[in-house]
Design a protein around this motif. Structure first.
Motif, short mmCIF file in Angstrom:
data_model
loop_
_atom_site.label_atom_id
_atom_site.label_comp_id
_atom_site.label_asym_id
_atom_site.label_seq_id
_atom_site.Cartn_x
_atom_site.Cartn_y
_atom_site.Cartn_z
N LEU A 277 -11.33 -16.22 46.09
CA LEU A 277 -12.35 -15.35 46.68
C LEU A 277 -12.53 -14.09 45.83
CD1 LEU A 277 -12.87 -14.63 50.43
CD2 LEU A 277 -12.95 -12.77 48.78
N LEU A 278 -11.41 -13.55 45.34
CA LEU A 278 -11.50 -12.34 44.50
C LEU A 278 -12.24 -12.64 43.21
CD1 LEU A 278 -10.80 -9.41 43.92
CD2 LEU A 278 -8.53 -10.16 43.16
N ARG A 279 -12.05 -13.83 42.66
CA ARG A 279 -12.81 -14.20 41.46
C ARG A 279 -14.32 -14.14 41.74
NH1 ARG A 279 -10.73 -16.78 36.99
NH2 ARG A 279 -8.57 -17.53 37.08
N ARG A 280 -14.72 -14.61 42.93
CA ARG A 280 -16.13 -14.63 43.29
C ARG A 280 -16.66 -13.26 43.68
NH1 ARG A 280 -14.61 -18.48 47.10
NH2 ARG A 280 -15.60 -17.18 48.69
N GLU A 281 -15.77 -12.41 44.21
CA GLU A 281 -16.19 -11.11 44.73
C GLU A 281 -15.37 -9.99 44.10
OE1 GLU A 281 -16.03 -11.22 48.98
OE2 GLU A 281 -17.25 -13.04 49.14
N PRO A 282 -15.48 -9.79 42.79
CA PRO A 282 -14.69 -8.76 42.11
C PRO A 282 -15.00 -7.35 42.58
CG PRO A 282 -16.41 -9.61 40.66
CD PRO A 282 -16.38 -10.50 41.86
N GLU A 283 -16.16 -7.19 43.24
CA GLU A 283 -16.52 -5.85 43.73
C GLU A 283 -15.57 -5.34 44.80
OE1 GLU A 283 -18.84 -8.93 46.13
OE2 GLU A 283 -18.35 -8.59 44.01
N ARG A 284 -14.77 -6.22 45.39
CA ARG A 284 -13.79 -5.78 46.39
C ARG A 284 -12.78 -4.81 45.75
NH1 ARG A 284 -13.07 -8.58 51.36
NH2 ARG A 284 -14.64 -10.20 51.66
N ALA A 285 -12.39 -5.07 44.52
CA ALA A 285 -11.44 -4.19 43.83
C ALA A 285 -12.06 -2.80 43.64
CB ALA A 285 -11.04 -4.79 42.49
N THR A 286 -13.29 -2.77 43.22
CA THR A 286 -13.99 -1.49 43.02
C THR A 286 -14.10 -0.74 44.34
OG1 THR A 286 -15.28 -2.48 41.23
CG2 THR A 286 -16.11 -0.42 42.18
N ARG A 287 -14.44 -1.44 45.40
CA ARG A 287 -14.60 -0.79 46.70
C ARG A 287 -13.29 -0.20 47.20
NH1 ARG A 287 -17.37 2.42 49.98
NH2 ARG A 287 -16.85 2.05 52.17
N ALA A 288 -12.17 -0.89 46.99
CA ALA A 288 -10.89 -0.35 47.43
C ALA A 288 -10.60 0.99 46.74
CB ALA A 288 -9.77 -1.34 47.14
N ARG A 289 -10.90 1.07 45.45
CA ARG A 289 -10.69 2.33 44.73
C ARG A 289 -11.65 3.40 45.22
NH1 ARG A 289 -10.74 -1.33 40.36
NH2 ARG A 289 -12.69 -0.42 39.55
N GLU A 290 -12.88 3.03 45.51
CA GLU A 290 -13.86 4.00 46.02
C GLU A 290 -13.41 4.57 47.37
OE1 GLU A 290 -17.93 2.03 44.08
OE2 GLU A 290 -17.44 1.73 46.20
N VAL A 291 -12.88 3.72 48.23
CA VAL A 291 -12.41 4.19 49.54
C VAL A 291 -11.25 5.15 49.37
CG1 VAL A 291 -11.31 3.47 51.70
CG2 VAL A 291 -13.23 2.16 50.79
#
Length: 377
Positions: A277-291
Motif C-alpha cells: 500500500l505504501l508503494r502505491r501511496e507514497p504521499e502518506r510518508a509526506t503527510r506524516a511529516r507535515e502533521v
C-alpha cells in the motif's frame, strides 16, 4: 512479602510510588473514543481494511501461529515474500524477518560484535540496542549523543573488528542521527554501521523507504539496518536488512532468530500488505511529516517547549515526572491520548509528553489536539 526471596521488590515499589514513577497497564477497548497521538501508527494503517483483511487471510491460510522456529517449521512462503519485498523497497540486498523489532536489534548487535570487537553506542539509543550491547561478547563504549567525532575518537582507540550502533530517529525526542557523518567516521576505521530505523521506515526517504535511503546508505556493504513492522506498517515483528553474507550469518549465529518462534503469519501478511500500500501511496510518508511539523509549529506558538521533529515524533517538555503524568491524564480526560515519557525511559532525566503524528490526522484534529494540550498544561 516478609521472608520471601522477593521481599526486595517491596522497597523498589515504595521508591517508585515515592518518586511518581509507578507504571500501570491500561487496556484499551476495540473502538476507543480517544484521538490517538500516542501510538506509533504513523501511516494510519493498523486498522486499514486492506491490512486487516490481509492478516485474516494469512491466518486462515497458514494458521494462527508460525508453529516453530524459522529453521524448523516457522518459515512460510509468506515470510520469504515479505523479506524479498522489504529488502527491495528499502534498497538492500537481503532481509531477515524476526518476531519483533526488539529481537531484530538483539540479533544484529550480538551476532556482529564477537569476542574482541568494539561496539560504539550512542548515549540516546533505544533499550533494545542497549540490551544488544550488554549481551554482545565485544566491548561496548557509550559515546555522546549524535556526535560523529565522538564515534571517530572511540574507534581510533581500537584495533580490529568494530561497529557503531545508533537509532536513525531517536524515540524520545524524535531527532535524527547524523547518518552521513557516522558512516564517514566508520569508514575511516573500517568499522560497520548498524542503525535502527524503527521510526524512519515509512516516514523518511523517498516514499518512506527509510533514513538510510534518505542518507544515501541503502545497499552499502558496510551498513546494516534494522526495522520494526509494528509502527508505520501497522503490524508486528521486525527485520534486519543488509548484505546477503550478513543476513546468512544471522541465520546461523543470531540466537533470537535460531531459538525464537517465527513471526505469526497474520503479522507477516499484514506487513506485506502495508508495504504494498505504501508503494502505491507514497504521499502518506509526506503527510506524516507535515502533521509532525504542524503540531510542533502550533504547540510552540502556544508557548510550549517542543522539540523540532525530524520525522513523526513530537516531544513536549514537562517540568517534572508528576506533572507529566497529570498532564497526560488531563489530556486523556479531554479525549486525547498522548504518550508520557519519564525516568528511567528517558536518558536525560527530563519528563515529557510524546506525541506521534499520523498521516490520517485531519487539520481539524490537529487544531483540537493543540488546544487540549495547551489548555491542560
Amino acid at each position: 512479602m516478609a521472608g520471601s526471596p522477593f521481599s526486595w521488590i517491596d522497597e523498589q515499589a515504595h521508591q517508585r510510588r515515592r518518586t511518581g514513577l509507578v507504571r500501570t497497564l491500561r487496556p484499551r477497548p476495540a473502538d476507543s473514543p480517544l484521538l490517538d497521538l500516542a501510538s506509533n501508527d504513523y501511516l494510519g494503517l493498523a486498522r486499514h481494511p486492506e491490512i486487516t483483511g490481509a492478516a485474516a487471510e494469512a491466518a486462515h491460510r497458514w494458521g494462527g501461529g508460525a508453529t516453530g522456529s524459522r529453521l524448523v517449521t516457522g518459515t512460510t512462503e509468506l515470510h520469504g515474500e515479505l523479506e524479498r519485498e522489504l529488502a527491495g523497497f528499502c534498497g538492500f540486498e537481503s532481509a531477515l524477518v524476526f518476531s519483533s523489532g526488539y529481537a531484530a536489534n538483539l540479533a544484529a548487535v550480538t551476532a556482529l560484535a564477537p569476542h574482541g570487537s568494539l561496539v560504539v553506542s550512542d548515549a540516546g539509543n533505544h533499550a533494545s540496542l542497549i540490551d544488544g550491547c550488554r549481551l554482545a561478547r565485544g566491548t561496548t563504549q557509550v559515546v555522546a549523543h549524535a556526535d560523529p567525532d565522538a564515534v571517530r575518537k572511540a574507534l581510533g582507540t581500537h584495533q580490529g573488528t568494530a561497529i557503531a550502533v545508533s537509532d536513525t530517529v531517536f524515540s524520545v525526542d524524535g531527532d535524527a542521527a547524523p547518518l552521513a557523518g557516522l558512516a564517514a567516521a566508520c569508514r575511516e576505521y573500517g568499522a560497520g554501521l548498524v542503525v535502527d530505523d524503527a521510526h524512519g521506515l515509512g516516514v523518511l526517504g523517498d516514499g518512506g523507504r527509510g533514513a538510510a535511503q534518505a542518507a544515501g546508505l541503502a545497499g552499502d556493504p558496510d551498513t546494516v539496518v534494522t526495522v520494526t513492522l509494528s509502527k508505520s506498517l501497522g503490524s508486528q515483528g521486525g527485520a534486519v536488512l543488509g548484505p546477503a553474507p550478513v543476513i546468512d550469518h544471522l541465520v546461523n549465529a543470531a540466537r533470537t532468530f535460531i531459538f525464537d518462534t517465527g513471526l505469526a503469519p497474520a503479522a507477516a501478511g499484514a506487513a506485506l500488505a502495508a508495504l504494498r500500500l505504501l508503494r502505491r501511496e507514497p504521499e502518506r510518508a509526506t503527510r506524516a511529516r507535515e502533521v509532525a511539523t504542524a503540531l510542533h509549529t502550533r504547540l510552540t506558538a502556544e508557548g510550549l517547549e517542543a522539540v523540532r521533529p525530524d520525522a513523526a515524533v513530537v516531544s513536549v517538555r514537562a517540568p517534572s515526572p508528576e506533572r507529566a503524568v497529570r498532564w497526560a491524564a488531563d489530556c486523556r480526560t479531554a479525549g486525547i491520548a498522548v504518550g508520557c515519557f519519564r525516568p528511567p525511559s528517558v536518558p536525560d532525566g527530563i519528563s515529557r509528553l510524546r506525541l506521534t503524528a499520523r498521516a490520517d490526522l485531519t487539520d481539524g484534529q490537529i487544531d483540537h489536539a493543540v488546544r487540549v494540550i495547551s489548555r491542560t498544561r
